[in-house]
Design an enzyme around this catalytic site. Structure first.
Site, PDB file in Angstrom:
ATOM      1  N   ASP A 149      42.561  28.529  40.976  1.00  0.00           N
ATOM      2  CA  ASP A 149      42.616  29.496  39.371  1.00  0.00           C
ATOM      3  C   ASP A 149      44.282  29.728  39.686  1.00  0.00           C
ATOM      4  O   ASP A 149      44.222  30.713  40.077  1.00  0.00           O
ATOM      5  CB  ASP A 149      42.039  30.710  39.206  1.00  0.00           C
ATOM      6  CG  ASP A 149      41.425  30.992  37.838  1.00  0.00           C
ATOM      7  OD1 ASP A 149      41.753  30.023  36.894  1.00  0.00           O
ATOM      8  OD2 ASP A 149      42.335  31.318  36.804  1.00  0.00           O
ATOM      9  N   ASN A 154      50.974  30.299  28.435  1.00  0.00           N
ATOM     10  CA  ASN A 154      50.650  29.329  27.946  1.00  0.00           C
ATOM     11  C   ASN A 154      51.242  30.401  26.015  1.00  0.00           C
ATOM     12  O   ASN A 154      51.836  29.629  25.739  1.00  0.00           O
ATOM     13  CB  ASN A 154      49.291  29.075  27.911  1.00  0.00           C
ATOM     14  CG  ASN A 154      49.001  27.729  27.895  1.00  0.00           C
ATOM     15  OD1 ASN A 154      50.537  26.798  27.887  1.00  0.00           O
ATOM     16  ND2 ASN A 154      47.982  27.336  27.569  1.00  0.00           N
ATOM     17  N   ASP A 178      43.841  25.383  34.112  1.00  0.00           N
ATOM     18  CA  ASP A 178      43.909  26.018  34.581  1.00  0.00           C
ATOM     19  C   ASP A 178      43.231  25.711  36.199  1.00  0.00           C
ATOM     20  O   ASP A 178      43.684  26.756  36.969  1.00  0.00           O
ATOM     21  CB  ASP A 178      44.646  27.316  34.286  1.00  0.00           C
ATOM     22  CG  ASP A 178      44.149  28.875  34.415  1.00  0.00           C
ATOM     23  OD1 ASP A 178      42.919  28.379  33.332  1.00  0.00           O
ATOM     24  OD2 ASP A 178      44.041  29.182  34.722  1.00  0.00           O
TER      25      ASP A 178
END
Length: 163
Positions: free
Chosen positions: A38, A46, A81
Site C-alpha cells: 500500500d 491525491n 493504490d
C-alpha cells in the site's frame, strides 16, 4: 487481465491466480509468498496534488516493483493504490528480503518533480505471508498478508511486517 493505467495484472486475474498458484505450490510442496503493498498516505497526495500526480506516483512505484521482482513473480493492482505480488518458490526469509528491498528503494525515489520541487517522501507499507511457513490454506494465506499489511500501517507505516 491487465490494469489500464499500470499494465500489471488486474484484480480479476489475481483472484484466479491466487487459487492456481496456491494449489500448484501445495501439490508440489513448494513455497509461495504474497505481498500486499500500500502506498502510504496516498489519499492525501491525491487530494493535495490531484489524480494526475497520484497516477504518476503509482506508475513510478510499479516501475520500481517490476525492476525488483523476478520475471516469475506476479504483480497485480488490487485496488487504487494497493498492489499484490505473488512470488512462487520464495519462502518467508527470501520474501522479507525482497519486500524490504522494495520498501527501501521506494523511500529513496525522488518524487519532488511531481510536488512542485518540494521534497515529499513517498513510502510503502508491505504485509508478507508465506506458504507453508505461516499458512496452510488459501484463506489463511491471503488473510495473513492482509493482517500483516494492517500491522505495518498501525505501527507507523513505511515498514514490512509478516504474518
Amino acid at each position: 487481465i491487465t490494469d489500464e493505467l499500470t499494465g500489471v495484472y488486474n484484480r480479476a486475474f489475481l483472484d484466479d491466480a491466487f487459487e492456481n498458484f496456491f494449489n500448484i505450490s501445495k501439490s508440489n510442496n513448494k513455497s509461495l509468498s504474497l505481498f500486499m503493498i500500500d502506498i502510504d498516505n496516498f489519499r492525501e497526495i491525491n487530494e493535495s496534488f490531484g489524480s494526475d500526480v497520484g497516477n504518476a506516483i503509482i506508475l513510478e512505484v510499479v516501475r520500481l516493483m517490476r525492476s525488483l521482482i523476478s520475471s516469475h513473480g506476479i504483480i497485480a493492482r488490487y485496488g487504487g493504490d494497493e498492489f499484490c505480488v505473488l512470488l512462487p518458490e520464495a519462502g518467508l526469509r527470501k520474501a522479507l528480503e525482497i519486500a524490504e528491498h522494495i520498501r527501501i528503494n521506494a523511500s529513496r525515489l525522488n518524487f519532488s518533480r511531481y510536488f512542485g520541487n518540494k521534497k515529499i517522501a513517498v513510502t510503502l507499507s508491505i504485509g508478507v505471508n508465506s506458504f507453508p511457513e505461516n499458512a496452510t490454506d488459501l484463506e489463511s494465506f491471503k488473510a495473513g498478508a492482509d493482517e500483516a499489511l494492517y500491522m505495518a500501517k498501525t505501527k507507523g507505516r513505511n515498514r514490512v511486517e509478516h504474518a
